[in-house]
Design a protein around this motif. Structure first.
Motif, PDB file in Angstrom:
ATOM      1  N   UNK A 295       0.837  -1.204   0.000  1.00 43.81           N
ATOM      2  CA  UNK A 295       0.000   0.000   0.000  1.00 43.81           C
ATOM      3  C   UNK A 295       0.874   1.257   0.000  1.00 43.81           C
ATOM      4  N   UNK A 296       1.935   1.231   0.803  1.00 43.24           N
ATOM      5  CA  UNK A 296       2.815   2.395   0.910  1.00 43.24           C
ATOM      6  C   UNK A 296       3.553   2.657  -0.398  1.00 43.24           C
ATOM      7  N   UNK A 297       3.978   1.600  -1.050  1.00 39.47           N
ATOM      8  CA  UNK A 297       4.745   1.751  -2.293  1.00 39.47           C
ATOM      9  C   UNK A 297       3.899   2.345  -3.412  1.00 39.47           C
ATOM     10  N   UNK A 298       2.588   2.255  -3.288  1.00 35.80           N
ATOM     11  CA  UNK A 298       1.695   2.809  -4.311  1.00 35.80           C
ATOM     12  C   UNK A 298       1.272   4.244  -4.004  1.00 35.80           C
ATOM     13  N   UNK A 299       1.774   4.779  -2.913  1.00 30.74           N
ATOM     14  CA  UNK A 299       1.496   6.177  -2.566  1.00 30.74           C
ATOM     15  C   UNK A 299       2.635   7.069  -3.057  1.00 30.74           C
TER      16      UNK A 299
END
Length: 306
Positions: free
Chosen positions: A227-231
């Motif tokens: 999820x973080x990598x897609x922010x």
């Protein structure tokens, strides 16, 4: 505080009678400056302006034990006057403006010691008010923390896991807002459930919160990392697991690009019990992760000064 000298009193009378030409302007100034309205009620506004000013100052001096604050405030306000352009519009305005400037300058010179004392008193009062306000804020924070802690204890005894998870999100939102972390409630983006979000040290943090029976494993941290990598690039994460994390999950995500820091139930209780504030806790965890690469620093190590 020592009494104002006779010379300063005379200078005050002169300055007060010259800074305003119209009695209506003078009256408005006094209404906003003098707190003892009874003193003002003794003035005869049908009298000449010079007599009104002299009468007022004499009344303040006569009752100086009770009215010294008003007397000093009057001196203070007059000495702070620098703009007399309102007098320029009158007949012989230049002369009237000059007289006002000179009378205020004379008052300023004769009352310098009192002005310094008054300024010192104001600074002391300001510091006292700041301390008192801080105490009130701290008291309010303690009261709210106690309320959140009570809610948390109620959740501990709950057997409804789904309801407990939902209430935990709400509890954390209240806690983060208490520390001005601008928390947002849970939301869903393109099929992903985000438990919450907050801003800390100019970074956006996604929040994940779990209250499982067992410690959180690698798969849960993997999913959160995704999820973080897609922010956006400056988006980081805080994963809160009430029952902690498996050692291999911590180790696996303490290598490479570290996108998150971890917090467990012991950390949360330390905040709720007032042993450490939330901001300090996050600062220590983030600093430790940056310095060592380890994304988990427990409250026990923090309290030892690690």
């Amino acid at each position: 505080m020592k009494k104002i000298s006779a010379a300063a009193i005379n200078a005050l009378k002169k300055a007060l009678s010259t800074v305003y030409w119209y009695k209506s302007d003078l009256r408005s100034f006094l209404d906003h400056t003098i707190t003892n309205k009874q003193i003002l009620s003794y003035l005869d506004w049908n009298d000449y302006k010079r007599n009104i000013c002299s009468r007022l100052v004499d009344l303040l001096v006569k009752n100086e034990e009770k009215t010294q604050n008003d007397l000093l405030k009057l001196v203070y306000e007059l000495c702070n006057m620098n703009d007399f352009s309102h007098l320029k519009q009158l007949d012989d305005g230049t002369d009237k403006e000059k007289a006002a400037k000179e009378s205020v300058a004379a008052l300023r010179k004769l009352s310098k010691g009192h002005l310094e004392q008054l300024k010192e008193q104001e600074e002391v009062e300001e510091r006292r008010n700041h301390v008192f306000k801080k105490q009130l804020e701290q008291s309010a924070v303690r009261e709210k923390l106690e309320e959140i802690k009570t809610d948390f204890y109620a959740l501990v005894s709950s057997s409804d896991a789904q309801k407990r998870g939902f209430q935990l999100e709400k509890l954390l939102k209240d806690l983060f807002n208490l520390f001005d972390l601008d928390s947002k409630a849970s939301f869903r983006i393109t099929g992903e459930q985000i438990d919450g979000m907050f801003t800390f040290e100019n970074n956006d943090f996604l929040l994940e919160a779990k209250w499982h029976k067992d410690p959180v494993d690698i798969s849960s941290l993997d999913a959160f990392s995704g999820k973080l990598s897609r922010r956006l690039e400056n988006t980081l994460g805080l994963f809160i697991s009430i029952n902690g994390f498996s050692s291999d999950s911590i180790q696996a995500h303490s290598t490479g690009r570290r996108l998150m820091i971890l917090m467990d139930g012991s950390d949360l209780m330390a905040v709720l019990e007032g042993r450490i504030d939330l901001i300090q806790l996050l600062v220590r965890k983030r600093r430790y992760a940056a310095q060592t690469g380890n994304i988990y620093l427990g409250i026990h190590e923090i309290m030892k000064g690690k």
